[in-house]
Design a protein around this motif. Structure first.
Motif, PDB file in Angstrom:
ATOM      1  N   LEU A 302       0.854  -1.186   0.000  1.00 29.26           N
ATOM      2  CA  LEU A 302       0.000   0.000   0.000  1.00 29.26           C
ATOM      3  C   LEU A 302       0.893   1.241   0.000  1.00 29.26           C
ATOM      4  O   LEU A 302       1.866   1.309   0.754  1.00 29.26           O
ATOM      5  N   GLN A 303       0.581   2.195  -0.858  1.00 31.26           N
ATOM      6  CA  GLN A 303       1.428   3.383  -0.998  1.00 31.26           C
ATOM      7  C   GLN A 303       0.895   4.532  -0.137  1.00 31.26           C
ATOM      8  O   GLN A 303      -0.311   4.742  -0.085  1.00 31.26           O
ATOM      9  N   TYR A 304       1.805   5.241   0.462  1.00 35.54           N
ATOM     10  CA  TYR A 304       1.418   6.435   1.223  1.00 35.54           C
ATOM     11  C   TYR A 304       1.972   7.656   0.496  1.00 35.54           C
ATOM     12  O   TYR A 304       3.183   7.794   0.368  1.00 35.54           O
ATOM     13  N   LEU A 305       1.108   8.520   0.039  1.00 36.18           N
ATOM     14  CA  LEU A 305       1.549   9.697  -0.703  1.00 36.18           C
ATOM     15  C   LEU A 305       1.173  10.962   0.060  1.00 36.18           C
ATOM     16  O   LEU A 305      -0.001  11.192   0.306  1.00 36.18           O
ATOM     17  N   LEU A 306       2.153  11.730   0.368  1.00 42.08           N
ATOM     18  CA  LEU A 306       1.856  12.993   1.052  1.00 42.08           C
ATOM     19  C   LEU A 306       1.842  14.133   0.058  1.00 42.08           C
ATOM     20  O   LEU A 306       2.761  14.286  -0.736  1.00 42.08           O
ATOM     21  N   LYS A 307       0.802  14.917   0.097  1.00 39.49           N
ATOM     22  CA  LYS A 307       0.726  16.106  -0.764  1.00 39.49           C
ATOM     23  C   LYS A 307       0.581  17.310   0.146  1.00 39.49           C
ATOM     24  O   LYS A 307      -0.002  17.202   1.222  1.00 39.49           O
ATOM     25  N   ILE A 308       1.119  18.427  -0.278  1.00 38.67           N
ATOM     26  CA  ILE A 308       0.903  19.640   0.517  1.00 38.67           C
ATOM     27  C   ILE A 308       0.150  20.641  -0.347  1.00 38.67           C
ATOM     28  O   ILE A 308       0.583  20.975  -1.440  1.00 38.67           O
ATOM     29  N   ASN A 309      -0.990  21.069   0.155  1.00 33.67           N
ATOM     30  CA  ASN A 309      -1.802  22.044  -0.572  1.00 33.67           C
ATOM     31  C   ASN A 309      -1.629  23.415   0.046  1.00 33.67           C
ATOM     32  O   ASN A 309      -1.606  23.552   1.274  1.00 33.67           O
ATOM     33  N   TYR A 310      -1.575  24.410  -0.812  1.00 35.28           N
ATOM     34  CA  TYR A 310      -1.451  25.785  -0.333  1.00 35.28           C
ATOM     35  C   TYR A 310      -2.478  26.655  -1.061  1.00 35.28           C
ATOM     36  O   TYR A 310      -2.529  26.664  -2.289  1.00 35.28           O
ATOM     37  N   TYR A 311      -3.280  27.350  -0.314  1.00 32.45           N
ATOM     38  CA  TYR A 311      -4.302  28.213  -0.897  1.00 32.45           C
ATOM     39  C   TYR A 311      -4.052  29.643  -0.437  1.00 32.45           C
ATOM     40  O   TYR A 311      -4.303  29.963   0.730  1.00 32.45           O
ATOM     41  N   PRO A 312      -3.561  30.505  -1.302  1.00 28.17           N
ATOM     42  CA  PRO A 312      -3.307  31.881  -0.860  1.00 28.17           C
ATOM     43  C   PRO A 312      -4.617  32.597  -0.530  1.00 28.17           C
ATOM     44  O   PRO A 312      -5.677  32.158  -0.983  1.00 28.17           O
ATOM     45  N   PRO A 313      -4.521  33.719   0.219  1.00 23.62           N
ATOM     46  CA  PRO A 313      -5.732  34.484   0.492  1.00 23.62           C
ATOM     47  C   PRO A 313      -6.384  34.891  -0.831  1.00 23.62           C
ATOM     48  O   PRO A 313      -5.690  35.050  -1.835  1.00 23.62           O
ATOM     49  N   CYS A 314      -7.688  35.044  -0.808  1.00 20.13           N
ATOM     50  CA  CYS A 314      -8.430  35.353  -2.031  1.00 20.13           C
ATOM     51  C   CYS A 314      -9.370  36.525  -1.767  1.00 20.13           C
ATOM     52  O   CYS A 314     -10.133  36.488  -0.798  1.00 20.13           O
ATOM     53  N   PRO A 315      -9.349  37.565  -2.606  1.00 16.55           N
ATOM     54  CA  PRO A 315     -10.206  38.736  -2.361  1.00 16.55           C
ATOM     55  C   PRO A 315     -11.693  38.401  -2.399  1.00 16.55           C
ATOM     56  O   PRO A 315     -12.494  39.114  -1.805  1.00 16.55           O
ATOM     57  N   ARG A 316     -12.089  37.356  -3.106  1.00 21.59           N
ATOM     58  CA  ARG A 316     -13.520  37.008  -3.177  1.00 21.59           C
ATOM     59  C   ARG A 316     -13.755  35.536  -2.829  1.00 21.59           C
ATOM     60  O   ARG A 316     -14.118  34.720  -3.673  1.00 21.59           O
ATOM     61  N   PRO A 317     -13.600  35.203  -1.539  1.00 23.56           N
ATOM     62  CA  PRO A 317     -13.806  33.795  -1.157  1.00 23.56           C
ATOM     63  C   PRO A 317     -15.246  33.332  -1.344  1.00 23.56           C
ATOM     64  O   PRO A 317     -15.517  32.133  -1.346  1.00 23.56           O
ATOM     65  N   ASP A 318     -16.150  34.292  -1.518  1.00 20.62           N
ATOM     66  CA  ASP A 318     -17.556  33.929  -1.747  1.00 20.62           C
ATOM     67  C   ASP A 318     -17.778  33.356  -3.150  1.00 20.62           C
ATOM     68  O   ASP A 318     -18.711  32.600  -3.391  1.00 20.62           O
ATOM     69  N   LEU A 319     -16.868  33.707  -4.071  1.00 18.97           N
ATOM     70  CA  LEU A 319     -17.071  33.315  -5.470  1.00 18.97           C
ATOM     71  C   LEU A 319     -16.173  32.176  -5.936  1.00 18.97           C
ATOM     72  O   LEU A 319     -16.508  31.464  -6.884  1.00 18.97           O
ATOM     73  N   ALA A 320     -15.018  32.047  -5.289  1.00 19.31           N
ATOM     74  CA  ALA A 320     -14.023  31.074  -5.770  1.00 19.31           C
ATOM     75  C   ALA A 320     -14.005  29.830  -4.889  1.00 19.31           C
ATOM     76  O   ALA A 320     -14.580  29.813  -3.804  1.00 19.31           O
ATOM     77  N   LEU A 321     -13.332  28.806  -5.370  1.00 19.71           N
ATOM     78  CA  LEU A 321     -13.103  27.608  -4.546  1.00 19.71           C
ATOM     79  C   LEU A 321     -11.613  27.314  -4.498  1.00 19.71           C
ATOM     80  O   LEU A 321     -10.872  27.646  -5.422  1.00 19.71           O
ATOM     81  N   GLY A 322     -11.182  26.712  -3.414  1.00 16.65           N
ATOM     82  CA  GLY A 322      -9.791  26.261  -3.324  1.00 16.65           C
ATOM     83  C   GLY A 322      -9.608  25.076  -4.247  1.00 16.65           C
ATOM     84  O   GLY A 322      -8.930  25.151  -5.260  1.00 16.65           O
ATOM     85  N   VAL A 323     -10.200  23.958  -3.910  1.00 19.26           N
ATOM     86  CA  VAL A 323     -10.333  22.862  -4.881  1.00 19.26           C
ATOM     87  C   VAL A 323     -11.810  22.625  -5.119  1.00 19.26           C
ATOM     88  O   VAL A 323     -12.615  22.717  -4.198  1.00 19.26           O
ATOM     89  N   VAL A 324     -12.132  22.321  -6.365  1.00 16.82           N
ATOM     90  CA  VAL A 324     -13.536  22.070  -6.698  1.00 16.82           C
ATOM     91  C   VAL A 324     -13.952  20.704  -6.160  1.00 16.82           C
ATOM     92  O   VAL A 324     -13.108  19.903  -5.752  1.00 16.82           O
ATOM     93  N   ALA A 325     -15.246  20.466  -6.205  1.00 15.97           N
ATOM     94  CA  ALA A 325     -15.784  19.207  -5.680  1.00 15.97           C
ATOM     95  C   ALA A 325     -15.120  18.022  -6.366  1.00 15.97           C
ATOM     96  O   ALA A 325     -15.020  17.982  -7.587  1.00 15.97           O
ATOM     97  N   HIS A 326     -14.675  17.081  -5.580  1.00 17.69           N
ATOM     98  CA  HIS A 326     -14.059  15.879  -6.142  1.00 17.69           C
ATOM     99  C   HIS A 326     -14.099  14.763  -5.112  1.00 17.69           C
ATOM    100  O   HIS A 326     -14.341  15.005  -3.931  1.00 17.69           O
TER     101      HIS A 326
END
Ligand SMILES: O=C(O)CCC(=O)C(=O)O
Ligand SMILES: [Fe+2]
Length: 440
Positions: A302-326
């Protein structure tokens, strides 16, 4: 430390990850010969999906950490898994045999995220990206966009009304994703909660899981350190043999490289124990023996994969998404977030915030577990929102079968009354189909 391996397989810096992931994934599979037909990513409909600065900027794989042999097999995409290999369906050969096609909850229709080996070169507003096999593409830096837009965001990042977090998030009294105290003396109850949450939500949080908070903090610091390493040109290449050297190149100083390696090693060891415990419980929940579920995912491979996600501040968090539904293509994902709220889980078509709890681990059921359980456990649909002032980060570890391992509904769960709801196929092929929206 002698037989310990941390694999730095990727540095995707400041780029829109979906463009990257589709690119690498398709090429990678072609390169290792799984898909024989000449498929080109550019022939497929690659409509770039613009997330607000989602960044998988570094993937540290510590999957095969105890064996060089295994890591070589992994690199070649030939992880063992003999027992289930030779399942129906040939490489890239169109329809897969065995069992009815299609999935009840439509895993086919859900996007996914993926990471893979790469070299990244940042230059001005572009990232020049080269994968492990030498294929190149240029992608715009989203980080650049983040810093140039103060009050608004480019059109491409504005999600549809059906997706906008301000319009689609449930606020209020709903209990949301379950928080499970792993140290509860009533272990029967703990097992019951895990099994129930995996069926109902496909996601839960665990607290008092036994991983010391210092270990988690150290892991987080490795990612933060990389972020603070601001240079015009960030270049880094996967190097299985010369890992230590690669780390040194990356972190510039030997002691930093050692610190990073040790942080991951520490976390990996603890996580291994937590994962084993969860998998045993989930196995019993299916009526299998304790060890059978893990075995069906590749056992010790079994493989263990570490990913690091970074989401900078966003002027319109009401309109955007960090990652879309998945949904995650993994079997299980174990995630540590920072203290900026952002993860959301979907249930019955509604979106619920996953409350940030210091030191908790967020467990996601992934596609492979949904398939193995023949639909009993649910691969959770999730997404992330962004914050106006603060950067959000997360450290998911994806537990995945080896590439060439065949996954399908567990044979013990399939019979005349309960036919297979999913086709069996090699994990690699599953990923290829999913990334390229080819029906499974
Ligand atoms: O950042 C998060 O909380 C979730 C990230 C995620 O879903 C992923 O990387 O697959
Ligand atoms: Fe995810």
């Amino acid at each position: 430390m002698s037989d310990f391996m941390v694999h730095l397989l990727e540095v995707n810096v400041e780029v829109d990850s979906v463009q990257i992931e589709r690119f690498i994934r398709s090429r990678r599979i072609e390169a290792i010969g799984v898909v024989k037909s000449k498929r080109s990513i550019w022939r497929l409909k690659t409509v770039p999906d613009f997330f607000w600065a989602i960044v998988n900027f570094i993937g540290v794989f510590f999957a095969t950490m105890f064996s060089m042999e295994k890591s070589t097999a992994y690199r070649k995409g030939s992880g063992s898994g003999k027992k289930w290999d030779g399942g129906p369906g040939g490489p890239g050969s169109g329809p897969y045999g065995g069992g009815p096609r299609g999935t009840p909850r439509g895993l086919d229709n859900v996007p996914c995220l993926r990471v893979a080996p790469a070299v990244v070169n940042c230059e001005g507003s572009l990232v020049h990206f080269t994968n492990a096999f030498g294929w190149k593409c240029d992608v715009e830096r989203v980080q650049g966009i983040a810093s140039t837009f103060r009050d608004n965001i480019p059109e491409a990042y504005i999600r549809s009304e059906q997706e906008q977090p301000a319009l689609t998030t449930v606020h209020g009294l709903d209990p949301g994703v379950q928080v499970i105290d792993m140290s509860d003396p009533d272990q029967e109850k703990v097992h019951g909660l895990i099994i129930n949450a995996s069926q109902e939500w496909g996601m839960f949080q665990i607290i008092n899981h036994g991983i010391p908070s210092e270990v988690i903090i150290k892991l987080q610091n490795v990612g933060k350190e990389f972020l603070s390493f601001r240079k015009k040109r960030k270049k880094f290449m996967l190097n299985h043999q010369g890992l230590r050297k690669a780390m040194e190149h990356f972190f510039k100083k030997k002691w930093r490289a050692r610190k990073a390696g040790e942080a991951n090693e520490d976390y990996a060891k603890h996580l291994n124990r937590v994962a084993d415990k969860l998998l045993k419980t989930l196995s019993l929940g299916l009526g299998l023996k304790e060890h059978e579920l893990k075995e069906a995912m590749g056992g010790e491979n079994l493989q263990y994969l570490l990913k690091i996600n970074y989401y900078p501040p966003c002027p319109r968090p009401d309109l955007a998404l960090g990652v879309v539904a998945h949904t995650d293509m993994s079997s299980l994902t174990i995630l540590v977030p920072n203290d900026v709220q952002g993860l959301q889980a979907s249930r019955d078509g509604k979106w619920y915030g996953v409350k940030y709890i210091p030191n908790a681990l967020v467990i996601h059921i992934g596609d492979q577990l949904e398939i193995l359980s023949n639909g009993k456990y649910k691969s959770v649909l999730h997404r992330t929102t962004v914050n106006k002032e603060k950067a959000r980060m997360s450290w998911p570890v994806f537990l995945e079968p080896p590439f060439r391992f065949t996954i399908g509904p567990h044979p013990k769960l399939v019979n005349g009354e309960n036919p297979a709801k999913y086709t069996s196929k090699k994990f690699d092929d599953y990923c290829y189909c999913k990334l390229n929206k080819i029906p499974q």
